[in-house]
Design a protein around this motif. Structure first.
Motif, mmCIF file in Angstrom:
data_model
loop_
_atom_site.group_PDB
_atom_site.id
_atom_site.type_symbol
_atom_site.label_atom_id
_atom_site.label_comp_id
_atom_site.label_asym_id
_atom_site.label_seq_id
_atom_site.Cartn_x
_atom_site.Cartn_y
_atom_site.Cartn_z
ATOM 1 N N GLY A 184 0.812 -1.212 0.000
ATOM 2 C CA GLY A 184 0.000 0.000 0.000
ATOM 3 C C GLY A 184 0.843 1.259 0.000
ATOM 4 N N GLY A 195 -5.941 5.404 -3.238
ATOM 5 C CA GLY A 195 -6.926 4.393 -3.609
ATOM 6 C C GLY A 195 -6.266 3.193 -4.261
ATOM 7 N N PHE A 196 -5.312 3.464 -5.183
ATOM 8 C CA PHE A 196 -4.553 2.375 -5.784
ATOM 9 C C PHE A 196 -3.681 1.684 -4.742
ATOM 10 C CE2 PHE A 196 -5.586 4.753 -9.646
ATOM 11 C CZ PHE A 196 -5.908 3.719 -10.515
ATOM 12 N N ALA A 199 -5.839 -0.825 -3.017
ATOM 13 C CA ALA A 199 -6.050 -1.975 -3.902
ATOM 14 C C ALA A 199 -4.814 -2.875 -3.932
ATOM 15 C CB ALA A 199 -6.392 -1.491 -5.308
ATOM 16 N N VAL A 202 -4.619 -4.900 -0.715
ATOM 17 C CA VAL A 202 -5.576 -6.013 -0.718
ATOM 18 C C VAL A 202 -5.061 -7.158 -1.596
ATOM 19 C CG1 VAL A 202 -7.897 -6.687 -1.447
ATOM 20 C CG2 VAL A 202 -7.555 -4.560 -0.185
ATOM 21 N N ILE A 203 -4.482 -6.813 -2.754
ATOM 22 C CA ILE A 203 -3.941 -7.843 -3.654
ATOM 23 C C ILE A 203 -2.758 -8.549 -3.003
ATOM 24 C CG2 ILE A 203 -2.755 -8.209 -5.849
ATOM 25 C CD1 ILE A 203 -4.485 -5.937 -6.996
ATOM 26 N N MET A 337 -7.033 -11.141 1.752
ATOM 27 C CA MET A 337 -7.333 -9.806 1.239
ATOM 28 C C MET A 337 -7.808 -8.878 2.357
ATOM 29 S SD MET A 337 -9.247 -11.014 -2.284
ATOM 30 C CE MET A 337 -9.627 -9.375 -2.873
ATOM 31 N N LEU A 341 -6.001 -5.420 3.777
ATOM 32 C CA LEU A 341 -6.622 -4.127 4.057
ATOM 33 C C LEU A 341 -6.227 -3.619 5.438
ATOM 34 C CD1 LEU A 341 -8.620 -1.912 3.161
ATOM 35 C CD2 LEU A 341 -10.455 -3.287 4.173
#
Length: 443
Positions: A184, A195-196, A199, A202-203, A337, A341
């Motif tokens: 992150g 925001g990316f 994501a 999470v990935i 995932m 986060l």
């Protein structure tokens, strides 16, 4: 001609209804003595140390609203010594009743919860008398900090519940958090968009979950050992990349910033509740959504029923046509995932940068919250909030003048001590899903 009377047919009657009464096993004398004695000891601590030990004539004043609140809430003021003594006497009375008669199992849960609450109120009253007369303890700030520090624990605990309800022990929550925090921060900095970054976190957590799933489900590796290995892998890999790239290039590779709080109109102005729950950042709001979604999905949907069936009796689930491996893969990856986060919250949601071992054991505390919460989302959330409160309390007390100086090293141990005592008290009293940690190889 004579007619023969046909035999009388028996009249239909309602089926017999068997009513089975559940008889609760009485609590043993030994257990009553132990739990009752512990309650009396806690009550005496409240009376003697926190009540009589507080400064005479001082009131405990607690702030319940921020200074800039639209709706003003007056401070809560309690007579410190009298409050601690009265609460302690109530706990002593509960302990005496437990020894003499004994509470039922369900009532005992409420008794223990009330005892913990009374002890904490007495402790805060005692702490508030350490400063000058008329000083105020920011109770709202303590509760805000508790929720803020509990968010990664809640997400980690939800990840653990998802995995273990399907029969896979997830000791790798720590590594999934750490990978999410690193990804992150790095991606958020490179693309200048948090925001990316979320994501990517999470990935990254999902990929760690996939590694756990492949080795645990397909190659039947011991799940506890595998989780420890994945934690070490995440710690070493993120630490190496941090030293090699992110630390020398802090501005270009490790400076994502963090999400600003978003105040929800109307709800954010509700006294006490508004500042606590509705004036925070987007990852916290995502956590609220995940809490509801995971709880409903596990216990109110066909998918949840199948996942729990796989965690309890995979052979029976396979017999009725449920794909055990696919169900476990799905839950473990999704759990990773969610843990990713949690890692994003540690960097993008809180400090705005990545550092080595930023998770600092939070994944293991989240795993303890799963056990303390009896493998249910609601219980795990309650346990995570308890551990978050212990963490926030040590932070607040380090800046608060108490009647007796508490060593900083002891304060730093508070969240871990709370975790240890909470889980140790449940050894042998809680039951994990029957197939938790058991590999299933289709014959």
């Amino acid at each position: 001609m004579t007619s023969q009377a046909s035999p009388a047919m028996p009249e239909p009657h309602a089926p017999d209804i068997v009513v089975r009464s559940v008889v609760e096993v009485p609590v043993s004398i030994r257990r009553r003595l132990v739990t009752g004695g512990a309650l009396i000891l806690v009550g005496l601590v409240c009376v003697l140390l926190l009540g009589i030990g507080s400064r005479s004539g001082y009131d405990a004043s607690f702030q319940l609203a921020p200074d800039d609140a639209r709706v003003k809430v007056p401070n809560l003021t309690l007579p410190a010594r009298l409050t601690a003594v009265l609460l302690g006497l109530v706990v002593v009375g509960l302990g005496a009743f437990q020894i003499a008669r004994g509470f039922r199992k369900r009532a005992m849960t409420w008794v223990l919860s009330a005892t913990g609450l009374f002890f904490m109120v007495a402790f805060l009253c005692w702490s508030a008398t350490g400063g000058s007369k008329g000083s105020t303890l920011d109770l709202l700030g303590l509760m805000q900090q508790s929720i803020f520090l509990a968010i990664p624990l809640i997400l980690g605990a939800l990840a653990g519940v998802l995995c273990e309800r399907a029969g896979v022990i997830n000791v790798a929550i720590e590594g999934q958090m750490l990978s999410g925090a690193w990804a992150g921060a790095l991606v958020g900095t490179l693309v200048h968009n948090n925001g990316f970054g979320v994501a990517a976190a999470v990935i990254a957590g999902g990929l760690m979950g996939l590694l756990l799933a492949v080795f645990a489900i397909r190659y039947v590796v011991d799940q506890v050992v595998l989780g420890v290995v994945l934690n070490v892998l995440a710690l070493g890999l993120t630490g190496f990349i941090y030293d090699a790239l992110m630390q020398p290039n802090q501005d270009t590779m490790n400076n994502p910033g963090f999400f600003d709080p978003i105040k929800i109109p109307v709800l954010g102005d509700v006294p006490i509740v508004g500042p606590l729950l509705f004036n925070t950042n987007v990852i916290v709001y995502l956590t609220y959504v995940l809490i509801v979604v995971i709880d409903v999905a596990l216990f109110r949907t066909r998918w949840g029923l199948r996942a729990r069936a796989v965690g309890e009796h995979p052979m029976a689930a396979d017999t009725v046509g449920i794909n055990v491996a696919r169900t476990r893969y799905r839950n473990v990856v999704f759990g990773g995932m969610v843990a990713g986060l949690a890692g994003a919250f540690l960097t993008i949601g809180a400090v705005g940068a990545f550092s080595k071992n930023i998770s600092s054991g939070k994944g293991f505390i989240a795993l303890a919250a799963v056990i303390f919460g009896r493998w249910s989302p609601r219980g795990a959330i309650g346990a995570a909030l308890l551990f978050g409160f212990a963490d926030a309390l040590q932070t607040v007390l380090s800046f608060t003048q108490t009647p007796v100086t508490i060593p900083s090293s002891f304060l730093a141990m508070l969240p871990y001590l709370a975790t240890l005592f909470a889980v140790a008290g449940l050894v042998g009293r809680v039951r994990a899903p029957a197939a938790d940690g058991e590999p299933y190889v289709k014959g």
